[in-house]
Every structure is written in structure tokens, then in C-alpha cells.
Design a protein around this motif. Structure first.
Motif, PDB file in Angstrom:
ATOM      1  N   LEU A   1       6.776   7.783  -4.390  1.00  0.00           N
ATOM      2  CA  LEU A   1       7.442   7.732  -5.571  1.00  0.00           C
ATOM      3  C   LEU A   1       7.051   6.872  -6.712  1.00  0.00           C
ATOM      4  O   LEU A   1       6.969   7.188  -7.869  1.00  0.00           O
ATOM      5  N   ALA A   2       6.445   5.617  -6.352  1.00  0.00           N
ATOM      6  CA  ALA A   2       5.891   4.719  -7.501  1.00  0.00           C
ATOM      7  C   ALA A   2       4.805   5.352  -8.033  1.00  0.00           C
ATOM      8  O   ALA A   2       4.533   5.263  -9.259  1.00  0.00           O
ATOM      9  N   ALA A   3       3.926   5.980  -7.328  1.00  0.00           N
ATOM     10  CA  ALA A   3       2.685   6.193  -7.550  1.00  0.00           C
ATOM     11  C   ALA A   3       2.541   7.982  -8.000  1.00  0.00           C
ATOM     12  O   ALA A   3       1.411   8.397  -8.107  1.00  0.00           O
ATOM     13  N   ARG A   4       3.865   8.499  -7.938  1.00  0.00           N
ATOM     14  CA  ARG A   4       3.690   9.847  -8.420  1.00  0.00           C
ATOM     15  C   ARG A   4       3.022  10.308  -9.413  1.00  0.00           C
ATOM     16  O   ARG A   4       1.948  11.380  -9.444  1.00  0.00           O
ATOM     17  N   PRO A   5       3.329   9.485 -10.633  1.00  0.00           N
ATOM     18  CA  PRO A   5       2.420   9.889 -12.113  1.00  0.00           C
ATOM     19  C   PRO A   5       0.867   9.930 -11.852  1.00  0.00           C
ATOM     20  O   PRO A   5       0.183  10.806 -12.315  1.00  0.00           O
ATOM     21  N   LEU A   6       0.550   8.727 -11.005  1.00  0.00           N
ATOM     22  CA  LEU A   6      -1.003   8.674 -11.073  1.00  0.00           C
ATOM     23  C   LEU A   6      -1.521   9.424 -10.151  1.00  0.00           C
ATOM     24  O   LEU A   6      -2.613  10.193 -10.290  1.00  0.00           O
ATOM     25  N   LEU A   7      -0.773   9.869  -9.047  1.00  0.00           N
ATOM     26  CA  LEU A   7      -1.341  10.942  -7.937  1.00  0.00           C
ATOM     27  C   LEU A   7      -1.184  12.250  -8.577  1.00  0.00           C
ATOM     28  O   LEU A   7      -2.185  12.959  -8.266  1.00  0.00           O
ATOM     29  N   THR A   8      -0.270  12.485  -9.554  1.00  0.00           N
ATOM     30  CA  THR A   8      -0.337  13.940  -9.903  1.00  0.00           C
ATOM     31  C   THR A   8      -1.455  14.128 -10.935  1.00  0.00           C
ATOM     32  O   THR A   8      -2.254  15.204 -10.897  1.00  0.00           O
ATOM     33  N   ASN A   9      -1.720  13.197 -11.716  1.00  0.00           N
ATOM     34  CA  ASN A   9      -2.951  12.999 -12.768  1.00  0.00           C
ATOM     35  C   ASN A   9      -4.280  13.174 -11.999  1.00  0.00           C
ATOM     36  O   ASN A   9      -5.201  13.924 -12.426  1.00  0.00           O
ATOM     37  N   LEU A  10      -4.142  12.473 -10.861  1.00  0.00           N
ATOM     38  CA  LEU A  10      -5.610  12.462 -10.084  1.00  0.00           C
ATOM     39  C   LEU A  10      -5.571  13.773  -9.576  1.00  0.00           C
ATOM     40  O   LEU A  10      -6.889  14.304  -9.584  1.00  0.00           O
ATOM     41  N   PHE A  11      -4.774  14.236  -8.788  1.00  0.00           N
ATOM     42  CA  PHE A  11      -4.989  15.714  -8.186  1.00  0.00           C
ATOM     43  C   PHE A  11      -5.094  16.659  -9.229  1.00  0.00           C
ATOM     44  O   PHE A  11      -5.904  17.598  -9.030  1.00  0.00           O
ATOM     45  N   ALA A  12      -4.559  16.516 -10.387  1.00  0.00           N
ATOM     46  CA  ALA A  12      -4.682  17.522 -11.385  1.00  0.00           C
ATOM     47  C   ALA A  12      -6.121  17.579 -11.858  1.00  0.00           C
ATOM     48  O   ALA A  12      -6.828  18.748 -12.288  1.00  0.00           O
ATOM     49  N   GLY A  13      -6.850  16.391 -11.906  1.00  0.00           N
ATOM     50  CA  GLY A  13      -8.039  16.349 -12.455  1.00  0.00           C
ATOM     51  C   GLY A  13      -8.967  16.749 -11.699  1.00  0.00           C
ATOM     52  O   GLY A  13      -9.885  17.585 -12.093  1.00  0.00           O
ATOM     53  N   VAL A  14      -8.797  16.693 -10.310  1.00  0.00           N
ATOM     54  CA  VAL A  14      -9.600  17.426  -9.323  1.00  0.00           C
ATOM     55  C   VAL A  14      -9.499  18.887  -9.339  1.00  0.00           C
ATOM     56  O   VAL A  14     -10.566  19.537  -9.355  1.00  0.00           O
ATOM     57  N   GLN A  15      -8.269  19.521  -9.482  1.00  0.00           N
ATOM     58  CA  GLN A  15      -7.903  20.704  -9.712  1.00  0.00           C
ATOM     59  C   GLN A  15      -8.891  21.560 -10.977  1.00  0.00           C
ATOM     60  O   GLN A  15      -9.224  22.392 -10.938  1.00  0.00           O
ATOM     61  N   ILE A  16      -8.623  20.547 -12.012  1.00  0.00           N
ATOM     62  CA  ILE A  16      -9.014  21.067 -13.390  1.00  0.00           C
ATOM     63  C   ILE A  16     -10.775  21.219 -13.110  1.00  0.00           C
ATOM     64  O   ILE A  16     -11.612  22.084 -13.770  1.00  0.00           O
ATOM     65  N   ALA A  17     -11.481  20.133 -12.550  1.00  0.00           N
ATOM     66  CA  ALA A  17     -12.875  20.209 -11.957  1.00  0.00           C
ATOM     67  C   ALA A  17     -13.382  21.356 -11.175  1.00  0.00           C
ATOM     68  O   ALA A  17     -14.282  21.931 -11.511  1.00  0.00           O
ATOM     69  N   MET A  18     -12.439  21.837 -10.445  1.00  0.00           N
ATOM     70  CA  MET A  18     -12.724  22.936  -9.333  1.00  0.00           C
ATOM     71  C   MET A  18     -12.519  24.280 -10.401  1.00  0.00           C
ATOM     72  O   MET A  18     -13.236  25.220 -10.309  1.00  0.00           O
ATOM     73  N   THR A  19     -11.147  24.614 -10.999  1.00  0.00           N
ATOM     74  CA  THR A  19     -10.803  25.792 -11.499  1.00  0.00           C
ATOM     75  C   THR A  19     -11.199  26.147 -12.921  1.00  0.00           C
ATOM     76  O   THR A  19     -11.264  27.287 -13.243  1.00  0.00           O
ATOM     77  N   GLN A  20     -11.700  24.883 -13.482  1.00  0.00           N
ATOM     78  CA  GLN A  20     -12.071  24.831 -15.224  1.00  0.00           C
ATOM     79  C   GLN A  20     -11.332  25.590 -16.044  1.00  0.00           C
ATOM     80  O   GLN A  20     -11.708  26.513 -16.739  1.00  0.00           O
ATOM     81  N   PRO A  21      -9.895  25.322 -16.104  1.00  0.00           N
ATOM     82  CA  PRO A  21      -9.176  25.813 -17.271  1.00  0.00           C
ATOM     83  C   PRO A  21      -9.570  25.329 -18.485  1.00  0.00           C
ATOM     84  O   PRO A  21      -9.719  26.032 -19.596  1.00  0.00           O
ATOM     85  N   ILE A  22     -10.254  24.257 -18.773  1.00  0.00           N
ATOM     86  CA  ILE A  22     -10.858  23.511 -19.771  1.00  0.00           C
ATOM     87  C   ILE A  22     -12.183  22.908 -19.175  1.00  0.00           C
ATOM     88  O   ILE A  22     -12.294  22.507 -18.249  1.00  0.00           O
ATOM     89  N   ARG A  23     -13.130  22.894 -20.475  1.00  0.00           N
ATOM     90  CA  ARG A  23     -14.486  22.193 -20.177  1.00  0.00           C
ATOM     91  C   ARG A  23     -14.837  21.233 -21.166  1.00  0.00           C
ATOM     92  O   ARG A  23     -13.985  21.342 -22.319  1.00  0.00           O
ATOM     93  N   MET A  24     -15.786  20.351 -20.972  1.00  0.00           N
ATOM     94  CA  MET A  24     -16.205  19.639 -22.262  1.00  0.00           C
ATOM     95  C   MET A  24     -16.627  20.509 -23.351  1.00  0.00           C
ATOM     96  O   MET A  24     -17.300  21.678 -23.306  1.00  0.00           O
ATOM     97  N   GLU A  25     -16.055  20.095 -24.739  1.00  0.00           N
ATOM     98  CA  GLU A  25     -16.417  20.760 -25.927  1.00  0.00           C
ATOM     99  C   GLU A  25     -15.796  22.208 -25.914  1.00  0.00           C
ATOM    100  O   GLU A  25     -16.164  22.880 -26.841  1.00  0.00           O
ATOM    101  N   ASP A  26     -14.747  22.311 -25.184  1.00  0.00           N
ATOM    102  CA  ASP A  26     -14.105  23.624 -25.427  1.00  0.00           C
ATOM    103  C   ASP A  26     -13.281  23.628 -26.475  1.00  0.00           C
ATOM    104  O   ASP A  26     -12.736  22.439 -26.887  1.00  0.00           O
ATOM    105  N   LEU A  27     -12.911  24.571 -27.097  1.00  0.00           N
ATOM    106  CA  LEU A  27     -12.122  24.634 -28.692  1.00  0.00           C
ATOM    107  C   LEU A  27     -10.542  25.148 -28.050  1.00  0.00           C
ATOM    108  O   LEU A  27     -10.716  26.168 -27.596  1.00  0.00           O
ATOM    109  N   ILE A  28      -9.769  24.305 -28.220  1.00  0.00           N
ATOM    110  CA  ILE A  28      -8.268  24.691 -27.749  1.00  0.00           C
ATOM    111  C   ILE A  28      -7.409  24.579 -28.760  1.00  0.00           C
ATOM    112  O   ILE A  28      -7.666  23.957 -29.745  1.00  0.00           O
ATOM    113  N   ILE A  29      -6.307  25.385 -28.856  1.00  0.00           N
ATOM    114  CA  ILE A  29      -5.190  25.013 -29.693  1.00  0.00           C
ATOM    115  C   ILE A  29      -3.950  24.443 -29.090  1.00  0.00           C
ATOM    116  O   ILE A  29      -3.317  24.632 -28.182  1.00  0.00           O
ATOM    117  N   ILE A  30      -3.809  23.073 -29.825  1.00  0.00           N
ATOM    118  CA  ILE A  30      -2.497  22.429 -29.205  1.00  0.00           C
ATOM    119  C   ILE A  30      -1.683  21.652 -30.386  1.00  0.00           C
ATOM    120  O   ILE A  30      -2.459  21.345 -31.264  1.00  0.00           O
TER     121      ILE A  30
END
Length: 409
Positions: free
Chosen positions: A191-220
């Protein structure tokens, strides 16, 4: 070799018997460290003599970067090996051995971090040598290596600190107690480390699935932004006006967003032009074709001119033209607007939008605009029935009389 080394240190210890015991022991350990330093320098010079322009150059650069942590680890290893024959008191020898173990573990973790950085930087230099900077595969590899490197750095740091702390007896006992009560401890820690673990696993998932890449142009948040940096917990977005958005990395897995360079950097830009109904479409279409075909920013793929809409006042012309990237598409659209506005102003003024105002009389012959105080000042009007033709647009609010008489009102 170890036996000969210990024998040499023993002889050195006997030669220093005339000194106080503690001083002779310290000098003997310093001598062991000096031998390790000389041995390390000798091995480094041998490795730096390896020939080769590619692999040899990488080995030499890797050796130069790793020589400091490797040298310190070798010194610690030699001093630890010489410690049993140093003649130190038992308590001092135990504390020194423990300190050497902690330092060796920390330096081992540091060496792993340095090796990770060297390998990833070498890979970056290899893929950055390509000419096509908009290559999707290039940006994919850069994203994966950056995210995985930061994740690896975090894991190495946690393991190194944990291993060094576990060498202390109170910490080891505390760890065993937590392991014994793993149910409650894992719940609290989770429970204490939930935000850290969420972002950590999200980083690994982004590295694998590639919804964003370096120098991608996005609208936010309505802003154009380029992905400038992807860490293990957050993403840095660079806006066109040099502002930065710092966004948790889990945002890109939990919320929809636009990625304009996901599969390709090419985009189709749209320009809307509002013109009058009397606009000569053939001339305008031909001029737009000349503008786009002569523009260096156009990639030569998509171009069309159509009347997309109209209302009671103007009709809307839609121009589409493709470009190689989002910024080139923006500049191309601006160039199209500038040149077509100049063309309409100078050569087709009848195509410029205008407002029309027409005053139509009532069927009974009583003008709705008549009456005391309605028009100020009063204007001359023809009597009813004096003019049988259709009424045309008036600029002064009425029509000049045909008989020279004053109108009613």
C-alpha cells in the motif's frame, strides 16, 4: 598465487616488528593495497594495447571507464586477503573485515551501474549514426534502452543497498522478522509503495508496447509537446514554447491522448478559406495548386481543393496538403494562407467575404421602416405604387423618390 602473496606479506610483517604492532599491521595492509594498485595498472596497460578500430576501441573505452571501480575492488580484495596475517587485534580485525565487505558490495553495485551506462551509451552512439532521425525503429530502440536503463539502475541501487545493509546483524534480524510476518508486512509495504510500483511497472510496459517514444509529438492539455525524456516514474514533455510538462508515466496507460508520430511523422494539414459566392473557383483552385506544388515543404503525396461548406454569407474552401512532419505541416499551412490571401486581395477582390443588407418593403405598401421617429434623419421615399420593380439593396436606409416629392413619414 594466494599462498605466495600471503608468504610475502608475512615476511614483510616480520621486517616491521621493530615498529609498534598496530602501525606495522597498518603498513602491511597499505603494502597489500599498493600491490593491488600496481597489478591493476599493469593489467589496464595490457588491455589498452589491444588493437582494432571498432571492437578494440570499445574494449579500450570500456576499460578506461571501469578502471576506477575495478581498481578499488581489487584493492579491497587484496587488503581483505591480507587481513588474517596482519596481526590486528580480533575486534579491530572483525570491524575492518565488515567495513571491507560493505565497501566491496557498494563498489560492486557502482561498477554494475557504470557498466550499464557504458553499454547503453555505446548502443546510443551506434543507432544515432543513422541519417534518418525520424526513423520509427530508431526512436523505438532509444525509448526501450532509456526506460530499461533507468529501471535497471533503480533495481541495482535497491539490491546494492539492501545487500550492504543485510551485512549488519540488527538489520538482518529485522529482515528475518519481516519475512516471518510476510502477510501483514507485504500488505503495508504494498500500500505504501503503490504509486512507485505503478509507475515502475508502467515504465516497463511502455518500453515494451511503445505507446510513446522519444521525440514523439503528442497532444496533451491542448498543447503540442515532444517527448523529451522518459524516466522510470515520469515523462518530460517539451512544449513548442519551451515549457515543460512533467507527467506521471502511468498517465499514458490510463488516459487517451493523441500521438501524431506513432507510425509515421508525415501529416496531412488542412486550411480553410472563407470566400464570397462570386469567387472564381477555377482561378482559386489553379492558384492553390501552384502554391502547393512550388512549396518545398510539400512531400508530393496529398493535395486537394474542395468547397466543404457554405452558409448565408460565405462558402468555405478546404485545402489539404501533406508534409513530412508536424512542424513542416504547420509551416506549409501558414505559407498557403499567406499566399492565397495576397492573391485574393490583389487579383480577385470579388472573392473576399462581404456582408449584404437588403431592405424589402411590405406587401401592403406600408413600409415597416416608416413612422415618426423610426428613421433619423427622415429620408425621401416615393409614394405607394410609384415604383413597381423589385426593390434593390439600399445603403442609406431608403430609395430616392422618382417624382421629386417628399415621402411619407
Amino acid at each position: 598465487m594466494k599462498t605466495e602473496f600471503l608468504t610475502l606479506l608475512t615476511h614483510l610483517r616480520h621486517l616491521l616488528d621493530w615498529l609498534p604492532g598496530l602501525m606495522s599491521s597498518v603498513l602491511m595492509l597499505c603494502a597489500a593495497g599498493l600491490v593491488a594498485e600496481m597489478f591493476s595498472r599493469f593489467i589496464t596497460k595490457l588491455i589498452l594495447r589491444i588493437p582494432g578500430s571498432r571492437r578494440g576501441a570499445f574494449v579500450r573505452s570500456f576499460t578506461l571507464a571501469m578502471q576506477r571501480p575495478a581498481r578499488i575492488m581489487l584493492v579491497l580484495l587484496f587488503v581483505g586477503t591480507a587481513l588474517p596475517v596482519s596481526g590486528l587485534p580480533a575486534d579491530i580485525m572483525q570491524d575492518t573485515a565488515h567495513a571491507l565487505v560493505v565497501l566491496f558490495v557498494l563498489m560492486l553495485g557502482y561498477a554494475a551501474l557504470v557498466a550499464t551506462r557504458i553499454l547503453s551509451d555505446a548502443y546510443f552512439n551506434r543507432i544515432n549514426g543513422k541519417d534518418d532521425k525520424d526513423d520509427i525503429l530508431l526512436r523505438t530502440h532509444m525509448t526501450q534502452v532509456r526506460v530499461l536503463r533507468r529501471t535497471t539502475d533503480l533495481l541495482i541501487g535497491l539490491v546494492t543497498v539492501g545487500a550492504s545493509l543485510m551485512t549488519f546483524e540488527p538489520v538482518r534480524q529485522y529482515g528475518l522478522s519481516l519475512f516471518a510476518s510476510a502477510g501483514a508486512a507485504s500488505l503495508v509495504v504494498g500500500l505504501a509503495a503503490r504509486p512507485l510500483l505503478t509507475n515502475l511497472f508502467a515504465g516497463v510496459q511502455i518500453a515494451m508496447t511503445q505507446p510513446i517514444r522519444m521525440e514523439d509529438l503528442i497532444i496533451i492539455n491542448g498543447d503540442w509537446a515532444w517527448v523529451e525524456e522518459i524516466t522510470s516514474t515520469y515523462v518530460v514533455l517539451r512544449v513548442w514554447d519551451w515549457r515543460r510538462h512533467i507527467v506521471p508515466i502511468s498517465y499514458f496507460l490510463e488516459n487517451p491522448f493523441q500521438n501524431w508520430t506513432h507510425n509515421s511523422a508525415a501529416l496531412i494539414g488542412v486550411v480553410f478559406i472563407h470566400v464570397d459566392f462570386q469567387a472564381p473557383m477555377d482561378r482559386i483552385r489553379e492558384r492553390l495548386r501552384e502554391i502547393v506544388h512550388s512549396a518545398p515543404l510539400w512531400d508530393g503525396k496529398e493535395f486537394a481543393v474542395q468547397v466543404a461548406d457554405c452558409n448565408a454569407h460565405v462558402m468555405t474552401i478546404r485545402v489539404i496538403a501533406s508534409a513530412r512532419s508536424a512542424m513542416q505541416s504547420w509551416d506549409l499551412r501558414c505559407e498557403i494562407r499567406e499566399q492565397i490571401i495576397a492573391f485574393l486581395r490583389d487579383e480577385c477582390p470579388e472573392a473576399l467575404p462581404r456582408d449584404r443588407l437588403t431592405h424589402v418593403g411590405s406587401m401592403s405598401g406600408l413600409d415597416v421602416m416608416e413612422g415618426p421617429g423610426v428613421l433619423s434623419p427622415p429620408v425621401s421615399r416615393p409614394p405607394p405604387g410609384a415604383y413597381t420593380g423589385p426593390r434593390s439593396g439600399m445603403s442609406g436606409g431608403g430609395m430616392a423618390p422618382t417624382d421629386g416629392g417628399q415621402g411619407h413619414g
